[in-house]
Design a protein around this motif. Structure first.
Motif, PDB file in Angstrom:
ATOM      1  N   MET A 294     -76.220  -8.408 -31.650  1.00 15.35           N
ATOM      2  CA  MET A 294     -76.070  -7.023 -31.868  1.00 15.35           C
ATOM      3  C   MET A 294     -74.565  -6.632 -32.066  1.00 15.35           C
ATOM      4  N   GLU A 295     -74.194  -7.007 -32.984  1.00 18.69           N
ATOM      5  CA  GLU A 295     -72.589  -6.694 -33.306  1.00 18.69           C
ATOM      6  C   GLU A 295     -72.145  -5.447 -33.323  1.00 18.69           C
ATOM      7  N   ASN A 296     -72.762  -4.405 -33.567  1.00 24.78           N
ATOM      8  CA  ASN A 296     -72.638  -3.086 -33.686  1.00 24.78           C
ATOM      9  C   ASN A 296     -73.256  -2.269 -32.777  1.00 24.78           C
ATOM     10  N   VAL A 297     -73.848  -2.807 -31.821  1.00 20.28           N
ATOM     11  CA  VAL A 297     -74.391  -2.168 -30.687  1.00 20.28           C
ATOM     12  C   VAL A 297     -74.026  -2.445 -29.243  1.00 20.28           C
ATOM     13  N   PRO A 298     -73.414  -1.737 -28.612  1.00 26.72           N
ATOM     14  CA  PRO A 298     -72.905  -2.160 -27.099  1.00 26.72           C
ATOM     15  C   PRO A 298     -74.179  -2.359 -26.366  1.00 26.72           C
ATOM     16  N   ALA A 299     -74.329  -3.477 -25.674  1.00 31.97           N
ATOM     17  CA  ALA A 299     -75.590  -3.786 -24.911  1.00 31.97           C
ATOM     18  C   ALA A 299     -75.064  -4.542 -23.663  1.00 31.97           C
ATOM     19  N   TYR A 300     -75.762  -4.380 -22.688  1.00 31.42           N
ATOM     20  CA  TYR A 300     -75.685  -5.110 -21.354  1.00 31.42           C
ATOM     21  C   TYR A 300     -76.968  -5.287 -20.660  1.00 31.42           C
ATOM     22  N   VAL A 301     -76.804  -5.955 -19.709  1.00 38.18           N
ATOM     23  CA  VAL A 301     -78.049  -6.410 -18.791  1.00 38.18           C
ATOM     24  C   VAL A 301     -77.818  -6.051 -17.249  1.00 38.18           C
ATOM     25  N   ILE A 302     -78.517  -5.246 -16.639  1.00 38.40           N
ATOM     26  CA  ILE A 302     -78.550  -4.963 -15.208  1.00 38.40           C
ATOM     27  C   ILE A 302     -79.512  -5.756 -14.582  1.00 38.40           C
ATOM     28  N   GLY A 303     -79.464  -6.091 -13.277  1.00 37.01           N
ATOM     29  CA  GLY A 303     -80.495  -6.685 -12.397  1.00 37.01           C
ATOM     30  C   GLY A 303     -80.452  -5.923 -11.318  1.00 37.01           C
ATOM     31  N   ARG A 304     -81.008  -6.429 -10.049  1.00 37.10           N
ATOM     32  CA  ARG A 304     -81.273  -5.771  -9.076  1.00 37.10           C
ATOM     33  C   ARG A 304     -79.770  -5.232  -8.216  1.00 37.10           C
ATOM     34  N   ARG A 305     -80.016  -4.035  -7.653  1.00 38.57           N
ATOM     35  CA  ARG A 305     -78.829  -3.416  -7.332  1.00 38.57           C
ATOM     36  C   ARG A 305     -77.951  -2.767  -8.264  1.00 38.57           C
ATOM     37  N   LEU A 306     -78.218  -2.630  -9.585  1.00 37.73           N
ATOM     38  CA  LEU A 306     -77.549  -2.436 -10.750  1.00 37.73           C
ATOM     39  C   LEU A 306     -76.315  -3.228 -10.960  1.00 37.73           C
ATOM     40  N   ASP A 307     -76.559  -4.620 -10.663  1.00 34.99           N
ATOM     41  CA  ASP A 307     -75.504  -5.751 -10.918  1.00 34.99           C
ATOM     42  C   ASP A 307     -75.552  -6.038 -12.465  1.00 34.99           C
ATOM     43  N   ILE A 308     -74.429  -5.998 -13.021  1.00 35.18           N
ATOM     44  CA  ILE A 308     -74.173  -6.189 -14.514  1.00 35.18           C
ATOM     45  C   ILE A 308     -74.225  -7.698 -14.496  1.00 35.18           C
ATOM     46  N   ILE A 309     -75.362  -8.169 -15.262  1.00 39.58           N
ATOM     47  CA  ILE A 309     -75.190  -9.810 -15.280  1.00 39.58           C
ATOM     48  C   ILE A 309     -75.317 -10.296 -16.519  1.00 39.58           C
ATOM     49  N   GLY A 310     -75.135  -9.493 -17.658  1.00 36.58           N
ATOM     50  CA  GLY A 310     -74.837  -9.794 -19.087  1.00 36.58           C
ATOM     51  C   GLY A 310     -74.466  -8.938 -19.809  1.00 36.58           C
ATOM     52  N   TRP A 311     -73.684  -9.101 -20.930  1.00 36.10           N
ATOM     53  CA  TRP A 311     -73.237  -8.180 -21.942  1.00 36.10           C
ATOM     54  C   TRP A 311     -72.621  -8.485 -23.241  1.00 36.10           C
ATOM     55  N   ASN A 312     -72.554  -7.984 -24.174  1.00 36.12           N
ATOM     56  CA  ASN A 312     -72.072  -8.645 -25.548  1.00 36.12           C
ATOM     57  C   ASN A 312     -70.632  -7.959 -25.599  1.00 36.12           C
ATOM     58  N   ARG A 313     -69.786  -8.355 -26.644  1.00 29.08           N
ATOM     59  CA  ARG A 313     -68.558  -8.189 -26.906  1.00 29.08           C
ATOM     60  C   ARG A 313     -68.316  -6.551 -27.041  1.00 29.08           C
ATOM     61  N   LEU A 314     -69.128  -5.960 -27.747  1.00 24.93           N
ATOM     62  CA  LEU A 314     -69.044  -4.412 -27.858  1.00 24.93           C
ATOM     63  C   LEU A 314     -69.042  -3.737 -26.501  1.00 24.93           C
ATOM     64  N   ALA A 315     -70.147  -4.004 -25.934  1.00 27.40           N
ATOM     65  CA  ALA A 315     -70.231  -3.583 -24.578  1.00 27.40           C
ATOM     66  C   ALA A 315     -69.132  -3.557 -23.669  1.00 27.40           C
ATOM     67  N   ARG A 316     -68.520  -4.684 -23.661  1.00 30.75           N
ATOM     68  CA  ARG A 316     -67.214  -5.156 -22.985  1.00 30.75           C
ATOM     69  C   ARG A 316     -66.003  -4.333 -23.297  1.00 30.75           C
TER      70      ARG A 316
ATOM     71  N   LEU B  12     -63.571  -9.026 -13.933  1.00 37.38           N
ATOM     72  CA  LEU B  12     -63.737  -8.527 -12.846  1.00 37.38           C
ATOM     73  C   LEU B  12     -64.384  -9.537 -11.843  1.00 37.38           C
ATOM     74  N   PRO B  13     -64.168  -9.536 -10.464  1.00 33.92           N
ATOM     75  CA  PRO B  13     -64.673 -10.268  -9.710  1.00 33.92           C
ATOM     76  C   PRO B  13     -66.330  -9.931  -9.708  1.00 33.92           C
ATOM     77  N   PRO B  14     -67.118 -11.091  -9.316  1.00 30.94           N
ATOM     78  CA  PRO B  14     -68.632 -10.728  -9.352  1.00 30.94           C
ATOM     79  C   PRO B  14     -69.075  -9.656  -8.584  1.00 30.94           C
ATOM     80  N   GLU B  15     -68.341  -9.376  -7.258  1.00 31.10           N
ATOM     81  CA  GLU B  15     -68.846  -8.245  -6.648  1.00 31.10           C
ATOM     82  C   GLU B  15     -68.741  -7.096  -7.019  1.00 31.10           C
ATOM     83  N   HIS B  16     -67.955  -6.984  -8.117  1.00 33.10           N
ATOM     84  CA  HIS B  16     -67.373  -5.593  -8.941  1.00 33.10           C
ATOM     85  C   HIS B  16     -68.329  -5.369 -10.112  1.00 33.10           C
ATOM     86  N   ARG B  17     -68.935  -6.551 -10.434  1.00 38.18           N
ATOM     87  CA  ARG B  17     -69.736  -6.203 -11.779  1.00 38.18           C
ATOM     88  C   ARG B  17     -70.991  -5.485 -11.417  1.00 38.18           C
ATOM     89  N   ASN B  18     -70.877  -4.369 -11.113  1.00 36.23           N
ATOM     90  CA  ASN B  18     -72.197  -3.474 -10.705  1.00 36.23           C
ATOM     91  C   ASN B  18     -71.746  -2.080 -11.095  1.00 36.23           C
TER      92      ASN B  18
END
Length: 283
Positions: free
Chosen positions: A111-133, A142-148
């Motif tokens: 999804m090169e023209n669509v920012p997309a990311y994945v959240i899990g429990r506690r709203l942790d950000i656990i995946g993303w594409n380049r445009l979301a970044r 970021l350190p893992p504990e701040h990917r939220n």
């Protein structure tokens, strides 16, 4: 459950539910317990026990009647059900590590023209594409504990500049976090996160004390990006049927709009950066 019921009761007036206002000035705002019991069709003594956390084996019919009397939204109704019937520590399965399936990561990468990311429990950000970044921040740095998502909104100063209506974004995030806390009442990482947010943000403490619950899956956001400028975007939240703890969030702009053009430029800049990185690594 006690605080949630009291907070929902406090936001209603008798006239909101078709009851006369007897008794003159009230010491506390909202419906009285006896008024709510009358609306729900239960005894006052029974409702008091329930609100004080002394109710046991509450039936779905009673919970549904109380939810209706309190004018709960679907998200609040679901939250009440979870609070009334928490899964015991012994019965709850051990939480699996939060990982994005490789196929899902490949999907959002396409999804090169669509920012997309994945959240899990506690709203942790656990995946993303380049445009979301590129749009929302360099999660990988970021350190893992701040990917939220909650940590980002309340404890990262750049979030206030990014979201035009930061107050609305903050309220939404707390509502999502409150919903997740109700579904996972024994999660020690959730307790740790709430403690950190409470210590670091007076806005979070105020919103958390309101006990509002949110489960909105779509809407609009206006972002102010340091490179792309002002972006008017719509978002969609897609819950994964195979793993309800994970949700894919996408942003998109109206076709032909200045925001769509700005997103394309941002994506193009990401592609050029990736190409330069690959060229350097091959050399």
């Amino acid at each position: 459950m006690s605080e949630f019921l009291r907070s929902r009761r406090a936001r209603l007036r008798p006239r909101d539910v078709g009851l006369p206002e007897y008794g003159g000035r009230r010491r506390v705002p909202g419906l009285r317990r006896e008024e709510l019991a009358q609306l729900a069709g239960v005894s006052v003594a029974y409702y008091i026990r329930l609100e004080q956390g002394r109710g046991r084996n509450v039936s779905s019919a009673v919970l549904d009647a109380i939810a209706t009397a309190l004018r709960l939204t679907s998200a609040e109704r679901d939250h009440l059900m979870h609070l009334a019937r928490p899964v015991s520590r012994r019965l709850r399965p051990v939480a699996r590590p939060q990982r994005v399936r490789p196929a899902l990561q490949q999907l959002i990468d396409t999804m090169e023209n669509v920012p997309a990311y994945v959240i899990g429990r506690r709203l942790d950000i656990i995946g993303w594409n380049r445009l979301a970044r590129a749009l929302l921040g360099d999660f990988a740095a970021l350190p893992p504990e701040h990917r939220n998502l909650a940590w980002q909104v309340f404890l990262d100063p750049s979030a206030r500049a990014l979201y035009e209506d930061w107050d609305a974004k903050a309220a939404d995030v707390v509502g999502y976090l409150r919903r997740d806390a109700g579904r996972n009442p024994h999660d020690p990482d959730m307790a740790s996160l709430i403690g950190e947010l409470s210590l670091g943000s007076p806005e979070f403490r105020r919103l958390w004390a309101a006990h509002d619950v949110q489960d909105k899956g779509f809407g609009g956001k206006v972002l102010h990006h340091p490179l792309a400028g002002r972006l008017v975007l719509a978002y969609e939240t897609l819950t994964l049927p195979a793993d309800p703890d994970q949700q894919v969030i996408t942003y998109h702009a109206e076709p032909g709009s200045p925001s769509a053009a700005a997103l394309r430029l941002l994506a193009s800049g990401q592609e050029k950066t990736t190409e330069r990185t690959l060229s350097c690594s091959e050399a």
